[in-house]
Write a protein that holds these residues in place. Sequence first.
Motif, short mmCIF file in Angstrom:
data_model
loop_
_atom_site.label_atom_id
_atom_site.label_comp_id
_atom_site.label_asym_id
_atom_site.label_seq_id
_atom_site.Cartn_x
_atom_site.Cartn_y
_atom_site.Cartn_z
N UNK A 122 0.83 -1.21 0.00
CA UNK A 122 0.00 0.00 0.00
C UNK A 122 0.86 1.26 0.00
N UNK A 123 1.93 1.23 0.78
CA UNK A 123 2.84 2.36 0.84
C UNK A 123 3.53 2.58 -0.50
N UNK A 124 3.97 1.49 -1.13
CA UNK A 124 4.69 1.59 -2.40
C UNK A 124 3.81 2.16 -3.52
N UNK A 125 2.55 1.77 -3.53
CA UNK A 125 1.66 2.19 -4.61
C UNK A 125 0.92 3.51 -4.32
N UNK A 126 1.02 3.99 -3.07
CA UNK A 126 0.28 5.20 -2.71
C UNK A 126 1.15 6.20 -1.94
N UNK A 127 2.44 6.22 -2.26
CA UNK A 127 3.36 7.07 -1.49
C UNK A 127 3.09 8.57 -1.69
N UNK A 128 2.35 8.93 -2.72
CA UNK A 128 2.03 10.35 -2.94
C UNK A 128 0.81 10.79 -2.15
N UNK A 129 0.07 9.84 -1.61
CA UNK A 129 -1.12 10.15 -0.80
C UNK A 129 -0.70 10.14 0.68
N UNK A 130 -0.70 11.29 1.31
CA UNK A 130 -0.11 11.43 2.63
C UNK A 130 -0.76 10.54 3.67
N UNK A 131 -2.08 10.52 3.72
CA UNK A 131 -2.77 9.72 4.74
C UNK A 131 -2.49 8.23 4.54
N UNK A 132 -2.57 7.77 3.33
CA UNK A 132 -2.32 6.36 3.03
C UNK A 132 -0.88 5.98 3.35
N UNK A 133 0.06 6.81 2.92
CA UNK A 133 1.48 6.51 3.10
C UNK A 133 1.86 6.46 4.58
N UNK A 134 1.44 7.45 5.34
CA UNK A 134 1.79 7.50 6.76
C UNK A 134 1.13 6.35 7.52
N UNK A 135 -0.14 6.10 7.24
CA UNK A 135 -0.87 5.04 7.95
C UNK A 135 -0.21 3.69 7.76
N UNK A 136 0.02 3.30 6.51
CA UNK A 136 0.58 1.97 6.26
C UNK A 136 2.07 1.91 6.55
N UNK A 137 2.76 3.03 6.43
CA UNK A 137 4.16 3.07 6.80
C UNK A 137 4.36 2.85 8.28
N UNK A 138 3.58 3.55 9.10
CA UNK A 138 3.65 3.38 10.56
C UNK A 138 3.27 1.97 10.98
N UNK A 139 2.22 1.44 10.37
CA UNK A 139 1.77 0.09 10.72
C UNK A 139 2.84 -0.94 10.40
N UNK A 140 3.48 -0.84 9.24
CA UNK A 140 4.52 -1.78 8.86
C UNK A 140 5.70 -1.73 9.83
N UNK A 141 6.15 -0.53 10.14
CA UNK A 141 7.30 -0.37 11.06
C UNK A 141 6.96 -0.92 12.44
N UNK A 142 5.77 -0.59 12.94
CA UNK A 142 5.36 -1.05 14.26
C UNK A 142 5.28 -2.57 14.32
N UNK A 143 4.69 -3.19 13.30
CA UNK A 143 4.55 -4.65 13.29
C UNK A 143 5.91 -5.33 13.19
N UNK A 144 6.80 -4.80 12.39
CA UNK A 144 8.15 -5.38 12.28
C UNK A 144 8.86 -5.32 13.63
#
Length: 225
Positions: A122-144
């Motif tokens: 989701x982050x890779x395909x929507x990195x220009x959309x701020x809400x999408x990028x931050x949401x899925x970026x934070x979730x991925x980092x937290x889960x890892x």
Amino acid sequence: MKYTYLIINLLTVIFPVALSFDKRVAFAKSWKYLWPGMTITGLVFLFWDVLFTVYGVWSFNEQYITGIKFIGLPLEEILFFLTVPFSCIFIYACLNYYVKWQPGHVLTRMLSNLLIGASVSMLAFNYTRLYTAVTFGLLAVLLIMLLYVLKAAWLGQFYMAFVVSLIPFYIVNGILTAWPVVLYNDAQNMGIRVGTIPFEDHFYSMTLLMMNVAFFEYFKTRKTA
């Protein structure tokens, strides 16, 4: 009408607070482990909330808020990061007490890896959309961090609590987005809605609650040790 968002916050938290003194779950005794994590997590999410408001990811309908603001955010929005986590951790504590079954290690790991993979995509395909990028970026980092670094043993219990928390989530967020109290800029998200709720809201909520539970478990474990 200007008290709408404030009343929603109140109704979100009033029953969990009252039931915290039930002798079986005795959630009130765990409050001291709750506040530090809620403070830290709240500051992290308020930082993003301020940026999202400044960059027009979302805005607030003046008809439904009192007009009291701090750092550019309505008082009600700041309270949201206290009332919602409190209520959802209450659900988490109740399930831990009443439900002895939880997803096994293998199932939990599979689900976590699936969420990590989906979030990165989701982050890779929507990195220009701020809400999408931050949401899925934070979730991925937290889960890892939780899965591979901290090896959190409570993730399975969290997933169960999150599924249950979707019931009040759809009620509260449904009201906030249908009236609407919170206005979303679809240029900053994928434009996919579940009813009136942006798709990203589900995972934004998951990240918010997961971080709160992580700190709750950390402070509780540290005190016990």
